[in-house]
Design a protein around this motif. Sequence first.
Motif, short mmCIF file in Angstrom:
data_model
loop_
_atom_site.label_atom_id
_atom_site.label_comp_id
_atom_site.label_asym_id
_atom_site.label_seq_id
_atom_site.Cartn_x
_atom_site.Cartn_y
_atom_site.Cartn_z
N GLN A 199 0.83 -1.19 0.00
CA GLN A 199 0.00 0.00 0.00
C GLN A 199 0.88 1.25 0.00
N PRO A 200 0.61 2.23 -0.87
CA PRO A 200 1.37 3.49 -0.81
C PRO A 200 1.27 4.12 0.57
N LEU A 201 2.36 4.68 1.04
CA LEU A 201 2.36 5.28 2.37
C LEU A 201 1.58 6.59 2.36
N PRO A 202 0.83 6.85 3.42
CA PRO A 202 0.09 8.12 3.51
C PRO A 202 1.05 9.29 3.66
N PRO A 203 0.56 10.52 3.46
CA PRO A 203 1.45 11.70 3.47
C PRO A 203 2.27 11.85 4.74
N ILE A 204 1.77 11.38 5.87
CA ILE A 204 2.49 11.56 7.13
C ILE A 204 3.85 10.87 7.12
N PHE A 205 4.02 9.88 6.22
CA PHE A 205 5.29 9.15 6.15
C PHE A 205 6.15 9.56 4.95
N GLN A 206 5.72 10.54 4.19
CA GLN A 206 6.42 10.93 2.98
C GLN A 206 7.12 12.27 3.17
N PRO A 207 8.13 12.55 2.32
CA PRO A 207 8.84 13.85 2.43
C PRO A 207 7.86 15.01 2.36
N PRO A 208 8.11 16.10 3.14
CA PRO A 208 9.35 16.37 3.88
C PRO A 208 9.44 15.64 5.22
N TYR A 209 8.48 14.79 5.51
CA TYR A 209 8.54 14.00 6.74
C TYR A 209 9.39 12.75 6.49
N SER A 210 9.47 11.89 7.49
CA SER A 210 10.22 10.65 7.37
C SER A 210 9.43 9.55 8.06
N LEU A 211 9.87 8.31 7.89
CA LEU A 211 9.18 7.20 8.54
C LEU A 211 9.21 7.36 10.06
N LYS A 212 10.35 7.79 10.59
CA LYS A 212 10.46 7.97 12.04
C LYS A 212 9.55 9.08 12.53
N LEU A 213 9.59 10.23 11.87
CA LEU A 213 8.75 11.36 12.29
C LEU A 213 7.27 11.02 12.14
N GLY A 214 6.92 10.33 11.06
CA GLY A 214 5.52 9.98 10.83
C GLY A 214 5.00 9.03 11.88
N LEU A 215 5.81 8.02 12.24
CA LEU A 215 5.35 7.06 13.25
C LEU A 215 5.26 7.72 14.62
N ALA A 216 6.21 8.58 14.96
CA ALA A 216 6.15 9.29 16.24
C ALA A 216 4.94 10.19 16.32
N ALA A 217 4.61 10.87 15.21
CA ALA A 217 3.43 11.75 15.19
C ALA A 217 2.16 10.93 15.32
N LEU A 218 2.11 9.78 14.64
CA LEU A 218 0.94 8.90 14.74
C LEU A 218 0.77 8.40 16.17
N PHE A 219 1.87 8.01 16.79
CA PHE A 219 1.79 7.50 18.15
C PHE A 219 1.42 8.59 19.14
N GLN A 220 1.79 9.85 18.87
CA GLN A 220 1.30 10.93 19.73
C GLN A 220 -0.21 11.04 19.64
N THR A 221 -0.74 10.95 18.42
CA THR A 221 -2.19 11.00 18.25
C THR A 221 -2.85 9.87 19.01
N PHE A 222 -2.28 8.67 18.92
CA PHE A 222 -2.87 7.51 19.60
C PHE A 222 -2.80 7.65 21.12
N ILE A 223 -1.64 8.08 21.64
CA ILE A 223 -1.47 8.10 23.09
C ILE A 223 -2.34 9.17 23.74
N CYS A 224 -2.78 10.15 22.95
CA CYS A 224 -3.66 11.18 23.48
C CYS A 224 -5.12 10.77 23.46
#
Length: 528
Positions: free
Chosen positions: A274-299
Amino acid sequence: MTLRCVALLLCAAVWAEGIAWRDCPQAIAARFGTVQLKYQLQCLNISVPLDWSYPEGEHITAFTTRLSASASPAQGQLWMLQGGPGGSGESIYPFVNSMHLMDLLGGGFDVVLPDHRGVGFSTPLWCPNPADVKGCVAYLDQTWGSAGLHQFTTSNAACDLHALVRAAAEPGVPQYIYGVSYGTYWLQRYLQIYTESDERPAGVILDGIVSPDRFKFLQFDLNVDNVGRDFVSRCEADTFCSSAFDGTNAYNVMRVLFDRLLNGEGTCFDRLHQPLPPIFQPPYSLKLGLAALFQTFICSQRARVLVLPTVLRLTRCSDEDLKALDHFMAVLANVSFSQKINSTLYSYTDQVLGVNIIQGEMLSLVSPPPTLVQIERLERGLMFSAGGSVTNRFYYDFWDRYEPDEYANGFFKVNGLPVLMMNGNLDPQTPLYLGTEVHRHLVAGTSPTSVTFELVDLAVHCTMANSPVDNSDVPCGLQMMLSWLGSGLQAVNTTCLAHLLPVDWEGTTPDTQDLSTEMFGVPDLWQL
């Protein structure tokens, strides 16, 4: 003449002139849905000084709505202050409606939802494109002038609030004020400025508490990450969750995954179809995208159970995991889901006002603040972070900032005011230590009998909405607030604290299975 003295004189003038509630325009009424068929929705505008220190100068509008009690006069008025900074009163309404708050109050209370200056239907602080920081600042300075922009402060908003509260007062009808998140900061400022009992409400509720001296937005991502790590560490105490990682510490597994992403090493992401959603694509990165997603989840009280199954699937990377993760990425790429997962009490937030107040008085524990490079270096190690601290530090170099006034970083004196404080111990936005700090200041040197502080185990931000129990549809935080109001502010019924729902690590409840089906395409969170 001090800000407080001028405020008192002007509020007295507003009160003397009287005010008139009116039916809300259709554009506003339409947003409040069907509840207004049962409880009358009304609106109020008053004129307030742009700068409360100079009442003869330019005036702006302070606005509020109210849902009126079934009978007149009401038994009380419950004012509800939104967070942000930049949240509108209107954005609390979905909670008021979904929790049937008016009914739970017996139909006897007016519920009043004011808009902070700069937000909603109060005079807005606005620019065409907030993402263009230099252009936005230039537009604001051209529209308001630097001196005018510097009046969109918490202290001026506290004076606006006092004017609205006094204007809406009715003989014999007690007024109570509830604040959540930044709303607690706004409310505390109100109580700093207005110290006498006849200037104050009958009682206040602080929920998800901001400490005036210790809460700063350059610490926000670190606060979230610390609470996220606390949540992950609790997996070790749960037999099922710890066994899912085959005896390996779940935090260490998560750390290895993030280190691989940070170092550009191969991971399960490389095998997805599956193509990665924008949160994982430049100018972001896989690390930044996953950390941002996990912030959303933990809240999210509901979505945080997704964090560790996602980590395990990205680490294990079986054929079943690849299929589930492809589904996961497709869901994340869906715009309607993105809106849903981010739908909280912070809808209708005004970014410009938020930036103005953050830069003026809520940015950093030290002056000058850490450099952008230092903040970015700190962010590299965080696993629960959407990068808000970096963004706020970026704005610092361009924003036309106001100087904090004499009330910044200070605490109000209780002076016998009944205060109910509530905070979750897994609250990422306003961690428990902040509420503990405020409580320590409030009870120091005064009788603590009028201040009650309830810790809500496992709760995230806003305990009134996010403290589910096993024996009622009414969250524990809301139950405690209702009991406190019903007792005449004398006592809190805390029996609901024994019924708080535990974290569903195993994923056995219908709600968690529905969430897993939505996110992974299967009802089994883990597929062990």
